[in-house]
Design a protein around this motif. Structure first.
Motif: not given
Lengths: 307, 307
Positions: A197, A200-202, A204, A208, A212, A214-215, A218, B298, B302
């Motif tokens: 993650v 993939l999540a940019g 982080v 983070t 965050r 939603e992360l 996940l 994700l 992003v």
């Protein structure tokens, strides 16, 4: 005197073998990219616990150049599909007395070595350390530095005890574990969500990922899927373990996962050891892991397209 | 003469309104970033069907500056959470006779406009076009260029027919659809997998997504989840539709999705219109969408961390 050969002299392997040498072991090293530098002046290790130099008893270009019969071969390579660890071990495993020590990430990573060398004891070992290699012949040790080891698939042996004592003599806490498989899964419970993650999540950091919503959700779902696979494989991970991993991560200062560090450095990612093997075990055991599958597909592709 | 106001003069809106003007409509435009340029010399549209200039009947800085009562207000903004389309529409919707036309991506994007202007007819419209804005006052039209429109939530009206005819006069095929909601979901069936995966999988084109087994499988799973949500919402998408979308994508030359283009240009992504609304509808209807949830978490991250 304990005779040790290190294969896979990255930051992790070099650090721990440097400590073994400090404790009095005779350590030879197969060096690749930094062979010339290390041959000439050894390793310089900058450590939070005090800097030190590590002059291997021998520096080799290839494991085939090693002429002795080691007590322990320590393999600390990354777990990458194209890396033929068995081929690297073959020339130096001349006796069933040689103990093979794997200091590697991931789960189910012992199988091919076990199958290739069924007569040699195999110590599955896990490192807890913040360490990197800023330049050739240099290691930067920034935090922790412990090991957990045990016989694969389970138990504690005399050779395990001897190795732990040798690490202890070098100042490294090496805990003996009856059930190293559980320990490996417990570490995966952290690695499987947070490493992929973070990439993939940019790109982080851990803060983070836990802050965050939603992360965090996940990562939590990925942990639950990991527990389901572990249970199907007879490993007693539980939601309680996931909660404690999540709390630990929340309280820890923000940091970049090792996979994110690899990604940003353009290095290959350990996709298979962390995600691929877990997905395959899930499929073999008919455990649904939809989020793991999604992250695996994306990460595999990212790994091929990293710049 | 048909009186049209365009709000959201990006590439899509400008192209289609330029065609409307070619067909004889009187088109005013609310321009933002390129107000000065457009005020001075209009738009230049480089098109595969032949270049043309579009000189709006009026160029406004703000919709509040518009003094007339338009027959049609065309809103072609992106669907982004912080963009207050209702606020932009409010000053120009002075009569129930004004028809609101949304040329936008995604599903469930009509609701807020419907609620704010319950007395105005709402034409939900979908664009099929390859178009971009290379410079201020310029539009580059590279392929396709058709529309589908219908009354929201369903049906075909006289105003819809009149609008389609006006587009026809400008050379644009605008198909009238009894069930525009189905058409929107059908387009989502493509957008939902391919747009997010193209960004998340390391910036890959459509060929890579259909050729690489694990990505094709992920896209397929996302399509199946989309179908399940659509069905729960009373929209009759089926696996046959997914198969035809997949085949179409396989046969089409490799190209970058619009979301990947947005990402590479550092623009905000339409995460909510494409993924967020679908996930929310899934939750409202108790449809399990684990892969959608993973991609949504994700992609949302992003989108916040894009550079």
């Amino acid at each position: 005197m304990m005779n040790v050969l290190l294969i896979g002299a990255g930051a992790v392997g070099t650090y721990f073998c440097g400590r073994l040498a400090q404790g009095g072991a005779k350590v030879a090293v197969v060096a690749r990219g930094d062979y010339e530098v290390v041959k000439e002046r050894g390793y310089h290790i900058r450590s939070v616990a005090g800097d030190f130099d590590f002059h291997p008893a021998a520096v080799l270009k290839d494991s085939a150049d090693y002429q002795e019969t080691p007590d322990y071969v320590i393999a600390a390579t990354k777990v990458l599909p194209e890396l033929d660890l068995v081929g690297m071990l073959r020339p130096v495993i001349r006796s069933p007395k040689t103990v093979i020590v794997l200091i590697q990430n991931g789960i189910d990573i012992e199988k091919t070595v076990r199958a290739a060398f069924p007569d040699n004891e195999l110590l599955s070992t896990i490192a807890y350390i913040g360490v990197s290699r800023p330049a050739r012949g240099e290691v930067l040790h920034q935090g922790s530095g412990n090991l957990k080891t045990g016989v694969y698939p389970s138990g504690i042996s005399e050779s395990a005890k001897r190795l732990a004592a040798a690490f202890g003599a070098g100042g490294v806490k090496c805990e003996l574990c009856e059930d190293i498989r559980f320990v490996r899964w417990y570490k995966l419970l952290w690695n499987l969500p947070f490493n992929p993650v973070s990439v993939l999540a940019g790109r982080v950091d851990t803060r983070t990922m836990t802050d965050r919503a939603e992360l965090e959700k996940l990562c939590w779902s990925l942990m639950l899927e990991t527990i389901a696979v572990a249970n199907a494989c007879g490993v007693a991970l539980s939601e309680k373990d996931a909660r404690s991993q999540m709390e630990y991560t929340r309280e820890f200062p923000a940091y970049k996962t090792s996979m994110l560090q690899d990604f940003e450095a353009g290095r290959e990612l350990e996709v298979e050891a962390i995600l691929g093997n877990a997905v395959r075990l899930a499929h073999q055991n008919n455990v649904p892991v939809p989020k793991m599958e999604a992250c695996y597909a994306l990460l595999k592709s990212v790994n091929l397209h990293r710049s």
